[in-house]
Design a protein around this motif. Structure first.
Motif, mmCIF file in Angstrom:
data_model
loop_
_atom_site.group_PDB
_atom_site.id
_atom_site.type_symbol
_atom_site.label_atom_id
_atom_site.label_comp_id
_atom_site.label_asym_id
_atom_site.label_seq_id
_atom_site.Cartn_x
_atom_site.Cartn_y
_atom_site.Cartn_z
ATOM 1 N N SER A 91 0.830 -1.196 0.000
ATOM 2 C CA SER A 91 0.000 0.000 0.000
ATOM 3 C C SER A 91 0.874 1.258 0.000
ATOM 4 O O SER A 91 0.584 2.236 -0.709
ATOM 5 C CB SER A 91 -0.934 -0.003 1.211
ATOM 6 N N ALA A 92 1.947 1.243 0.778
ATOM 7 C CA ALA A 92 2.853 2.399 0.822
ATOM 8 C C ALA A 92 3.537 2.611 -0.529
ATOM 9 O O ALA A 92 3.690 3.749 -0.990
ATOM 10 C CB ALA A 92 3.894 2.202 1.919
ATOM 11 N N PHE A 93 3.957 1.514 -1.184
ATOM 12 C CA PHE A 93 4.579 1.643 -2.502
ATOM 13 C C PHE A 93 3.582 2.224 -3.507
ATOM 14 O O PHE A 93 3.940 3.087 -4.314
ATOM 15 C CB PHE A 93 5.070 0.282 -3.013
ATOM 16 N N ALA A 94 2.344 1.734 -3.464
ATOM 17 C CA ALA A 94 1.325 2.221 -4.388
ATOM 18 C C ALA A 94 1.070 3.709 -4.192
ATOM 19 O O ALA A 94 0.919 4.463 -5.158
ATOM 20 C CB ALA A 94 0.030 1.428 -4.207
ATOM 21 N N ALA A 95 1.047 4.139 -2.921
ATOM 22 C CA ALA A 95 0.802 5.550 -2.631
ATOM 23 C C ALA A 95 1.960 6.414 -3.108
ATOM 24 O O ALA A 95 1.760 7.442 -3.772
ATOM 25 C CB ALA A 95 0.573 5.739 -1.138
ATOM 26 N N ARG A 96 3.193 6.028 -2.781
ATOM 27 C CA ARG A 96 4.355 6.844 -3.132
ATOM 28 C C ARG A 96 4.578 6.866 -4.651
ATOM 29 O O ARG A 96 4.894 7.910 -5.227
ATOM 30 C CB ARG A 96 5.601 6.308 -2.412
ATOM 31 N N ALA A 97 4.415 5.721 -5.306
ATOM 32 C CA ALA A 97 4.668 5.636 -6.746
ATOM 33 C C ALA A 97 3.456 6.034 -7.581
ATOM 34 O O ALA A 97 3.566 6.180 -8.790
ATOM 35 C CB ALA A 97 5.084 4.213 -7.120
ATOM 36 N N ARG A 98 2.291 6.176 -6.939
ATOM 37 C CA ARG A 98 1.031 6.416 -7.640
ATOM 38 C C ARG A 98 0.826 5.331 -8.704
ATOM 39 O O ARG A 98 0.578 5.599 -9.898
ATOM 40 C CB ARG A 98 1.011 7.828 -8.245
ATOM 41 N N ALA A 99 0.958 4.082 -8.241
ATOM 42 C CA ALA A 99 0.904 2.925 -9.124
ATOM 43 C C ALA A 99 -0.507 2.694 -9.652
ATOM 44 O O ALA A 99 -1.505 2.942 -8.962
ATOM 45 C CB ALA A 99 1.384 1.680 -8.382
ATOM 46 N N THR A 100 -0.582 2.213 -10.895
ATOM 47 C CA THR A 100 -1.876 1.907 -11.511
ATOM 48 C C THR A 100 -2.197 0.422 -11.491
ATOM 49 O O THR A 100 -3.352 0.035 -11.676
ATOM 50 C CB THR A 100 -1.902 2.377 -12.973
ATOM 51 N N THR A 101 -1.157 -0.412 -11.275
ATOM 52 C CA THR A 101 -1.330 -1.858 -11.443
ATOM 53 C C THR A 101 -0.512 -2.591 -10.394
ATOM 54 O O THR A 101 0.580 -2.138 -10.022
ATOM 55 C CB THR A 101 -0.873 -2.290 -12.852
ATOM 56 N N LEU A 102 -1.050 -3.730 -9.949
ATOM 57 C CA LEU A 102 -0.356 -4.602 -9.000
ATOM 58 C C LEU A 102 -0.372 -6.013 -9.560
ATOM 59 O O LEU A 102 -1.439 -6.535 -9.918
ATOM 60 C CB LEU A 102 -1.058 -4.549 -7.636
ATOM 61 N N VAL A 103 0.808 -6.635 -9.656
ATOM 62 C CA VAL A 103 0.929 -8.014 -10.154
ATOM 63 C C VAL A 103 1.371 -8.898 -9.001
ATOM 64 O O VAL A 103 2.451 -8.690 -8.423
ATOM 65 C CB VAL A 103 1.955 -8.100 -11.300
ATOM 66 N N VAL A 104 0.539 -9.891 -8.653
ATOM 67 C CA VAL A 104 0.808 -10.740 -7.493
ATOM 68 C C VAL A 104 0.516 -12.202 -7.815
ATOM 69 O O VAL A 104 -0.260 -12.499 -8.721
ATOM 70 C CB VAL A 104 -0.057 -10.323 -6.272
ATOM 71 N N PRO A 105 1.109 -13.127 -7.047
ATOM 72 C CA PRO A 105 0.661 -14.524 -7.118
ATOM 73 C C PRO A 105 -0.627 -14.657 -6.331
ATOM 74 O O PRO A 105 -0.956 -13.800 -5.497
ATOM 75 C CB PRO A 105 1.813 -15.282 -6.445
ATOM 76 N N SER A 106 -1.355 -15.730 -6.567
ATOM 77 C CA SER A 106 -2.597 -15.901 -5.804
ATOM 78 C C SER A 106 -2.297 -16.179 -4.337
ATOM 79 O O SER A 106 -3.024 -15.715 -3.445
ATOM 80 C CB SER A 106 -3.441 -17.035 -6.391
ATOM 81 N N ARG A 107 -1.217 -16.921 -4.081
ATOM 82 C CA ARG A 107 -0.803 -17.193 -2.710
ATOM 83 C C ARG A 107 0.710 -17.087 -2.611
ATOM 84 O O ARG A 107 1.428 -17.313 -3.588
ATOM 85 C CB ARG A 107 -1.260 -18.582 -2.236
ATOM 86 N N ASN A 108 1.180 -16.749 -1.409
ATOM 87 C CA ASN A 108 2.618 -16.611 -1.204
ATOM 88 C C ASN A 108 2.910 -16.965 0.243
ATOM 89 O O ASN A 108 2.478 -16.267 1.161
ATOM 90 C CB ASN A 108 3.064 -15.179 -1.508
ATOM 91 N N ALA A 109 3.661 -18.055 0.441
ATOM 92 C CA ALA A 109 4.046 -18.494 1.787
ATOM 93 C C ALA A 109 2.835 -18.573 2.712
ATOM 94 O O ALA A 109 2.882 -18.156 3.870
ATOM 95 C CB ALA A 109 5.097 -17.567 2.367
ATOM 96 N N GLY A 110 1.739 -19.101 2.188
ATOM 97 C CA GLY A 110 0.533 -19.282 2.998
ATOM 98 C C GLY A 110 -0.381 -18.077 3.038
ATOM 99 O O GLY A 110 -1.515 -18.167 3.517
#
Length: 547
Positions: free
Chosen positions: A119-138
């Motif tokens: 969330s902090a990265f999105a706010a500072r960078a004013r990001a438009t997109t987030l790419v994630v895996p469906s799960r990560n380490a549980g």
């Protein structure tokens, strides 16, 4: 300074830019243009190995162009900031290159990051997109991504890798985006544009964002590949997170691509996985941190028996490597060793293959470029004169691939950069007569006990000489009487025991002054780590602030 096409980015002064271009360091090439060039040169070579998948440079270029088409069709535009948090995989490589293909700007999150950091990265960078895996380490990363999107209105879309079932709009399946028609690389992107946003290696708080341009980052990649003597025969084990600067460009994935070698994606650095790949994939280059290298060495008899690896160069960075451990790694693996000391802000130092054994084991190398400018100063006088060679002080640097300011963070810039543009690394170093660096700690890690200054790494190195000690961290904890007391946290070898009096006696035998001996000794199962994998000394101090 030139005006940034991406607001918030800080650039080099015009005179420095001109000098670097005239010297041929900055070549006016974007990452997409560079990768197209590499793909044509090495079309039939294997670029990426991921499990049973082996993808050539030509195939990787085709995959990247199609994925770029998918991103473009779903609204990702030039200079859009895209947070990328994926496990080590072919897909991660494709995503990073596809975004560069469009002139978009990846924000390189690490696997350990969760809602607060994203969330902090999105706010500072004013990001438009987030790419994630469906799960990560549980963790349910899709739900975390939804939470981040609710908090950050700029986040228009979430792209999911390996979703559990069909996604409903506006969520996007990465596999679907990879099947779009290819598009040509952007012709509008400038080599002086921001190529990617990396994360600072700070041990506390949310990492700052580091804007790297195509020009400066590609110079770092080319120079790293040259100094590390990479070739088409290089087979690189990417065991640390691929989005970390060490794994990505020092020389890392991009350095290997520059030379036409192969990258082997290691899904987890566990010895059972990494050591098997070292042997099966005939790895010639692997990057590690000291604690991981030691874990691999301890597990070697179980997985590799007495097999030597003379073709392997084991790179160790991220923290100071104890000289004794360095020699143990050389003997245990029968490999070559290269120490790496660098930072996402820019400067990278390497030991060289031609260096003496003492230099390789006892220093953290020297700058990779003759254009790197270094000086060592008293930490309390950052704008003061440089100290003579051999004196301990704070390392400052500037050069053709070291930033002149963080992304959209003038408050941090005021603390981290001198008036004449040198970056204050916060590292305490000595420069040897041969120009190599001995890194002896961080400014904030120094312990002030009863008026005496103690360098934690000095104590740590001597504790590591004890046969029962596998890993250690020494920190200062606030104390009403002494100002700070010294606490040592020990991880012991399996089945070993070590009492506090025994630890202090060992340090006396090693010749340490009495005031440097730890007041308190803790035997622990593990040490806390920061999100970038370093020992979290702040967490250790906080945990025992009243003890």
């Amino acid at each position: 300074m030139r005006a940034a096409r991406l607001p918030g980015a800080v650039f080099w002064p015009e005179e420095a830019q001109r000098r670097y271009r005239e010297a041929g360091l900055w070549r006016g090439q974007t990452l997409a243009q560079w990768f197209q060039e590499r793909a044509q040169l090495f079309a039939e070579n294997v670029a990426v190995v991921d499990g049973s998948r082996r993808v050539s440079y030509a195939e990787l270029e085709s995959n990247v162009a199609r994925l770029a088409g998918g991103f473009l069709a779903r609204g990702v535009a030039e200079l859009d900031r895209v947070i990328v948090q994926l496990p080590n995989s072919l897909e991660l490589v494709e995503v990073l290159l596809a975004l560069s293909w469009l002139g978009a700007v990846p924000v390189l999150a690490l696997p350990a990051h969760r809602r607060a950091e994203l969330s902090a990265f999105a706010a500072r960078a004013r990001a438009t997109t987030l790419v994630v895996p469906s799960r990560n380490a549980g963790a349910d990363m899709l739900e975390i991504a939804r939470e981040v999107q609710r908090e950050q209105p700029s986040l228009e879309r979430i792209v999911v890798h390996e979703p559990q079932g069909v996604l409903a709009a506006p969520l996007l399946d990465l596999a679907v985006l990879r099947a779009y028609a290819p598009v040509p690389a952007s012709a509008q992107t400038l080599a002086s544009d921001v190529a990617l946003l990396q994360l600072s290696g700070g041990s506390t708080g949310v990492p700052k964002l580091i804007a790297r341009t195509h020009d400066d980052y590609l110079y770092s990649v080319r120079q790293s590949a040259r100094v590390c003597e990479l070739s088409e025969q290089t087979r690189f084990l990417a065991a640390l997170p691929m989005t970390h600067n060490f794994t990505l460009s020092s020389p890392g994935i991009l350095g290997v691509f520059h030379a036409g070698g192969s990258v082997v994606a290691c899904p987890h650095p566990l010895p059972a996985i990494a050591l098997r790949l070292l042997l099966e994939e005939r790895i010639t280059l692997a990057a590690s941190v000291p604690s991981l290298a030691q874990a691999w060495l301890e597990a070697k008899p179980r997985y590799l028996r007495d097999i030597a690896l003379p073709e392997l160069t084991l790179q160790v960075g991220g923290a100071r490597l104890d000289p004794q451990v360095a020699r143990e790694l050389l003997a245990g693996f029968g490999c070559r060793l290269q120490q790496v000391f660098g930072m996402a802000e820019g400067l990278v130092n390497y030991t060289r293959a031609t260096d003496s054994l003492d230099v390789i084991c006892e220093t953290q190398g020297r700058p990779m470029s003759e254009h790197d400018e270094l000086r060592v100063v008293l930490p309390e006088n950052p704008d003061g004169p440089a100290l003579p060679a051999g004196e301990l002080g704070e390392l400052q640097t500037r050069g053709p691939y070291t930033i002149r300011g963080y992304f959209d963070d003038p408050e941090a810039d005021a603390k981290a950069f001198t008036r004449d543009g040198f970056y204050r690394t916060g590292d305490l170093v000595r420069v040897t007569a041969s120009g190599n660096l001995s890194v002896e700690g961080r400014i904030g890690d120094r312990i002030l006990r009863g008026g005496e200054k103690i360098a934690p790494q000095e104590v740590e190195e001597q504790l590591l000489r004890h046969p029962s000690v596998r890993d250690v961290a020494v920190v200062g904890v606030a104390d009403a009487t002494w100002g700070q007391k010294t606490h040592a946290f020990l991880i012991l070898a399996e089945g070993a025991t070590l009492t506090a009096p025994q630890a202090r006696a060992h340090l006396r035998e090693r010749g340490l002054a009495e005031f440097k001996l730890p007041d308190v000794v803790h035997v622990v199962a593990e040490l806390p780590r920061t999100k970038v994998g370093k020992t979290d000394r702040a967490a250790l101090r906080a945990r025992h602030a009243t003890g």
